[in-house]
Design an enzyme around this catalytic site. Structure first.
Site, PDB file in Angstrom:
ATOM      1  N   PHE A  77     -11.588  -8.216  13.694  1.00 58.41           N
ATOM      2  CA  PHE A  77     -10.518  -8.625  12.798  1.00 58.41           C
ATOM      3  C   PHE A  77     -10.191  -7.489  11.827  1.00 58.41           C
ATOM      4  O   PHE A  77     -11.079  -6.926  11.200  1.00 58.41           O
ATOM      5  CB  PHE A  77     -10.933  -9.894  12.023  1.00 58.41           C
ATOM      6  CG  PHE A  77      -9.907 -10.317  11.016  1.00 58.41           C
ATOM      7  CD1 PHE A  77      -8.638 -10.709  11.429  1.00 58.41           C
ATOM      8  CD2 PHE A  77     -10.197 -10.306   9.660  1.00 58.41           C
ATOM      9  CE1 PHE A  77      -7.672 -11.082  10.504  1.00 58.41           C
ATOM     10  CE2 PHE A  77      -9.238 -10.674   8.722  1.00 58.41           C
ATOM     11  CZ  PHE A  77      -7.981 -11.067   9.149  1.00 58.41           C
ATOM     12  N   GLN A  78      -8.939  -7.167  11.722  1.00 63.32           N
ATOM     13  CA  GLN A  78      -8.426  -6.086  10.858  1.00 63.32           C
ATOM     14  C   GLN A  78      -9.065  -4.735  11.158  1.00 63.32           C
ATOM     15  O   GLN A  78      -9.318  -3.938  10.258  1.00 63.32           O
ATOM     16  CB  GLN A  78      -8.582  -6.455   9.380  1.00 63.32           C
ATOM     17  CG  GLN A  78      -7.709  -7.645   9.028  1.00 63.32           C
ATOM     18  CD  GLN A  78      -7.557  -7.883   7.552  1.00 63.32           C
ATOM     19  OE1 GLN A  78      -8.475  -7.648   6.788  1.00 63.32           O
ATOM     20  NE2 GLN A  78      -6.396  -8.384   7.144  1.00 63.32           N
ATOM     21  N   MET A 121      23.697   9.590   2.893  1.00 62.32           N
ATOM     22  CA  MET A 121      23.507  10.814   3.660  1.00 62.32           C
ATOM     23  C   MET A 121      23.799  10.576   5.143  1.00 62.32           C
ATOM     24  O   MET A 121      24.353  11.449   5.820  1.00 62.32           O
ATOM     25  CB  MET A 121      22.085  11.347   3.460  1.00 62.32           C
ATOM     26  CG  MET A 121      21.861  12.739   3.982  1.00 62.32           C
ATOM     27  SD  MET A 121      23.046  13.929   3.332  1.00 62.32           S
ATOM     28  CE  MET A 121      22.105  14.717   2.036  1.00 62.32           C
ATOM     29  N   LYS A 129     -17.715  -1.502   6.280  1.00 66.90           N
ATOM     30  CA  LYS A 129     -18.147  -2.448   5.246  1.00 66.90           C
ATOM     31  C   LYS A 129     -19.679  -2.481   5.103  1.00 66.90           C
ATOM     32  O   LYS A 129     -20.200  -2.627   4.000  1.00 66.90           O
ATOM     33  CB  LYS A 129     -17.615  -3.845   5.568  1.00 66.90           C
ATOM     34  CG  LYS A 129     -17.737  -4.805   4.404  1.00 66.90           C
ATOM     35  CD  LYS A 129     -17.014  -6.116   4.669  1.00 66.90           C
ATOM     36  CE  LYS A 129     -17.124  -7.046   3.463  1.00 66.90           C
ATOM     37  NZ  LYS A 129     -16.481  -8.330   3.709  1.00 66.90           N
ATOM     38  N   GLU A 180       0.820  -1.219   0.000  1.00 63.26           N
ATOM     39  CA  GLU A 180       0.000   0.000   0.000  1.00 63.26           C
ATOM     40  C   GLU A 180       0.852   1.266   0.000  1.00 63.26           C
ATOM     41  O   GLU A 180       0.433   2.305  -0.508  1.00 63.26           O
ATOM     42  CB  GLU A 180      -0.970   0.017   1.182  1.00 63.26           C
ATOM     43  CG  GLU A 180      -2.150  -0.951   1.046  1.00 63.26           C
ATOM     44  CD  GLU A 180      -1.829  -2.359   1.515  1.00 63.26           C
ATOM     45  OE1 GLU A 180      -0.650  -2.650   1.819  1.00 63.26           O
ATOM     46  OE2 GLU A 180      -2.775  -3.188   1.589  1.00 63.26           O
TER      47      GLU A 180
HETATM   48  C1  LIG Z   1      11.912   5.823   5.813  1.00 57.59           C
HETATM   49  C2  LIG Z   1      13.194   6.484   6.148  1.00 57.59           C
HETATM   50  N1  LIG Z   1      14.060   5.867   6.993  1.00 57.59           N
HETATM   51  C3  LIG Z   1      15.241   6.461   7.301  1.00 57.59           C
HETATM   52  C4  LIG Z   1      15.572   7.677   6.784  1.00 57.59           C
HETATM   53  C5  LIG Z   1      16.886   8.360   7.182  1.00 57.59           C
HETATM   54  N2  LIG Z   1      17.763   8.534   6.001  1.00 57.59           N
HETATM   55  C6  LIG Z   1      17.828   9.686   5.318  1.00 57.59           C
HETATM   56  S1  LIG Z   1      18.855   9.597   3.990  1.00 57.59           S
HETATM   57  C7  LIG Z   1      19.245   8.014   4.346  1.00 57.59           C
HETATM   58  C8  LIG Z   1      20.212   7.267   3.479  1.00 57.59           C
HETATM   59  C9  LIG Z   1      19.644   6.939   2.153  1.00 57.59           C
HETATM   60  O1  LIG Z   1      20.498   6.031   1.485  1.00 57.59           O
HETATM   61  P1  LIG Z   1      20.330   5.812  -0.046  1.00 57.59           P
HETATM   62  O2  LIG Z   1      18.941   5.538  -0.384  1.00 57.59           O
HETATM   63  O3  LIG Z   1      21.319   4.783  -0.497  1.00 57.59           O
HETATM   64  O4  LIG Z   1      20.688   7.242  -0.643  1.00 57.59           O
HETATM   65  P2  LIG Z   1      22.096   8.018  -0.623  1.00 57.59           P
HETATM   66  O5  LIG Z   1      22.085   8.967   0.531  1.00 57.59           O
HETATM   67  O6  LIG Z   1      23.184   6.988  -0.488  1.00 57.59           O
HETATM   68  O7  LIG Z   1      22.138   8.729  -1.930  1.00 57.59           O
HETATM   69  C10 LIG Z   1      18.585   7.569   5.499  1.00 57.59           C
HETATM   70  C11 LIG Z   1      18.728   6.238   6.086  1.00 57.59           C
HETATM   71  C12 LIG Z   1      14.614   8.283   5.943  1.00 57.59           C
HETATM   72  N3  LIG Z   1      14.817   9.487   5.428  1.00 57.59           N
HETATM   73  N4  LIG Z   1      13.474   7.651   5.621  1.00 57.59           N
END
Ligand SMILES: Cc1ncc(C[n+]2csc(CCOP(=O)(O)OP(=O)(O)O)c2C)c(N)n1
Ligand SMILES: [Mg+2]
Length: 574
Positions: free
Chosen positions: A126-127, A485, A176, A64
């Site tokens: 349920f659900q 990042m 529902k 979803e």
């Molecule tokens: C759902 C979610 N979990 C954790 C984060 C924290 N976060 C921000 S950037 C990042 C790294 C992303 O890695 P990648 O997708 O490989 O992109 P890159 O920075 O390497 O280009 C994380 C873990 C987030 N923004 N969203």
């Protein structure tokens, strides 16, 4: 719905039920695309869709979250409301991140969740999940339908609320028994919402104050946000800016609201913005914010934000004005009508030729920079190449992380509704499904999805949609084998303690794509990249390109947390 079935479609259902009424109301609203996933509580709705003669396209995601991110991509590029259907309980809770994302980035999405029958609500049936409780803080508005006769009116209200004023997500939770109840009468769709009357016309007095301030300004800057795109006010903005020759900076979401290649554009401001954009705000004496909410990634430390400026803020949402930044000239209005009012006024052009020269020197003296690698691909170079090869005309979606900021920096947008990214919530997993929605919303456009190796793995199950629909989305994985990042912050602020951010184990993305019957390509060097890029862009189908980029590359310049935008680091090569 145009469902292909062998032989005759079994249709025999004479009585009309609530679900049919819902479908009729959706047709009436002009809905032709639905993103969703079925389950027990929405079975009557799916049955009504099946029986409907209308030609809906239903996009079956594989999670979803994929549905709602795709819906956001669709809404972003079309400017139209997008529709999502999910079942009760886990179906609804799987939407929570996407609903929050749509709320933070003001996207018009109408979400229909199934609910357990009215009689068992509150019994941990349920659900069952408390969708009203869960979604109250993350929606512009939410409804639970208690009586069948309210259903068509509520649906109409939901679309009205989602798309007017400041757009946002609206949830309609349908028990529902309501979907199954027989329709015995014609129910009114008329509504009157005295408590919801968005103010779209600016107060003339405030417009006069703004005009006076502009005439006197020596260092004016216009901050352009996504509100301009939502209000379809880009032509008015360009006219106004050119008339008064005001330098423009944009927010992350405002990219494309003003042509990025325009001589008066200073690029994006904020944490990874350009030096020129941040310094222009810092030194400005009049900051005209149109349609942006002054979020913390834009402002940096508030105490150093535009310290010498008179702040004017045009926003459709009064709650945004003065929320973060003291505002001398508040204008509660739609961006288009406010700009029209300003264009109608006789305003002496501000005398600021010196200022324009100064900020333009900042641009030439401190451009975005990066070092080329002679081994792997430099990510910034790669994005510049994609920009050049597509002539800046693609719709580009991104995930969240370093690749997102490099795309914002190196892909220049001249047009609105072509930049799709998760800004407010910063939700990883957004980039790829949103490209699916963008492609469906804009079938004739080239859609490029720039994703990280981390974020792509959060919703890669949606490759099934590319397989099924042959949507020609081109996915570029900026593969640095890291949660880049996070790694960058650890390098800079945590003494290189790379706690769980190095992804030494990734799938073989080429084989993975191929297993979905999607073309997969791996590129390891800049030498190969240019040819691969041409080939991929010319290919008439979906492609996943695994681009091996420099692993320790960082995004610069950067405003370190807690500092002011004028204290950016990495403005030039150290
Ligand atoms: C759902 C979610 N979990 C954790 C984060 C924290 N976060 C921000 S950037 C990042 C790294 C992303 O890695 P990648 O997708 O490989 O992109 P890159 O920075 O390497 O280009 C994380 C873990 C987030 N923004 N969203
Ligand atoms: Mg990565």
């Amino acid at each position: 719905m145009n469902v292909e079935v062998e032989g005759e479609k079994p249709m025999s259902k004479k009585t009309m039920i609530g679900a049919d009424l819902l479908v009729d109301t959706l047709i009436d609203e002009g809905v032709d695309t639905i993103f969703g996933y079925p389950g027990g509580a929405v079975l009557p709705i799916y049955d009504a869709l099946y029986r409907s003669e209308a030609s809906f396209q239903h996009i079956l995601s594989r999670h979803e979250q994929g549905s709602i991110f795709a819906a956001e991509g669709y809404a972003r590029v079309t400017g139209k409301p997008a529709v999502v259907i999910a079942t009760s309980g886990p179906g609804a809770t799987n939407l929570v991140t996407g609903i929050t994302d749509a709320m933070m980035d003001s996207l018009p999405v109408v979400i229909f969740t199934g609910q357990v029958g009215n009689k068992v609500i509150g019994t941990d049936a349920f659900q069952e999940a408390d969708v009203m409780g869960i979604t109250t803080p993350i929606t512009k508005y939410n409804y639970q339908v208690k009586r069948l006769e309210d259903l068509p009116r509520i649906v109409k209200e939901a679309f009205h609320i989602a798309t007017t004023g400041r757009p946002g997500p609206v949830v309609v939770d349908i028990p529902k028994d309501i979907s199954e109840e027989e329709v015995t009468d014609e129910y009114s769709t008329e509504f009157f919402l005295p408590g919801y009357q968005p103010n779209v016309r600016p107060n003339p007095l405030q417009i006069t104050k703004l005009a006076d301030a502009l005439e006197k300004a020596k260092k004016p800057v216009l901050l352009a946000g996504a509100g301009i795109v939502f209000a379809r006010a880009t032509a008015e903005l360009k006219k106004f800016v050119e008339k008064h020759e005001i330098p423009v900076v944009t927010t992350l979401q405002g990219l494309g609201s003003f042509p990025g290649t325009h001589p008066l554009s200073l690029g994006m401001a904020g944490m990874h913005g350009t030096y020129a954009a941040n310094m222009a705000i810092y030194e400005s004496d009049l900051l005209m914010n149109i349609g942006s909410r002054f979020d913390d990634r834009l402002t940096g430390s508030l105490e150093h934000f535009a310290p010498n400026a008179i702040v004017a803020h045009i926003d459709i949402d009064p709650a945004e004005i003065g929320k973060n930044i003291p505002t001398k000239i508040p204008v509660v209005s739609d961006a288009k009508t406010a700009l029209e009012a300003l264009l109608d006024k006789t305003i002496d052009k501000p005398a600021c030729a010196d200022w324009r020269e100064k900020v333009s020197e900042y641009q030439t003296d401190y451009p975005l920079w990066y070092e080329r690698s002679d081994e792997l691909i430099s990510p910034q170079w790669m994005l510049e190449k994609i920009y050049k090869e597509t002539e800046g005309k693609a719709i580009v979606t991104t995930d969240v992380g370093q690749h997102q900021m490099w795309t914002a920096q190196f892909y220049t947008f001249d047009q609105p509704n072509r930049w799709v990214t998760s800004g407010g919530l910063g939700s990883m997993g957004f980039g790829f499904p949103s490209a699916i929605g963008a492609q469906l919303g804009s079938p004739d456009d080239l859609v490029i999805s720039v994703v990280g190796d981390g974020g792509f793995q959060m919703n890669l199950q949606e490759l099934s949609i590319l397989q099924e629909r042959r949507l020609p989305v081109k996915v570029f994985i900026v593969n640095n084998e890291a949660l880049g990042m996070v790694r960058q912050w650890q390098e800079r602020f945590y003494d290189e303690r790379y706690s769980v951010s190095l992804m030494t184990i990734n799938p073989d993305f080429v084989k993975l794509a191929e297993s979905y019957d999607v073309r997969g390509v791996r590129v390891d060097s800049e030498d190969e990249f240019e040819d691969v890029l041409k080939d991929v862009l010319a290919y008439d189908g979906p492609v996943v390109v695994d681009c091996r980029v420099v692993k320790l590359e960082n995004v610069y310049p950067m405003v370190a947390p807690g500092t002011g935008n004028h204290q950016m680091i990495g403005v030039t090569k150290e």
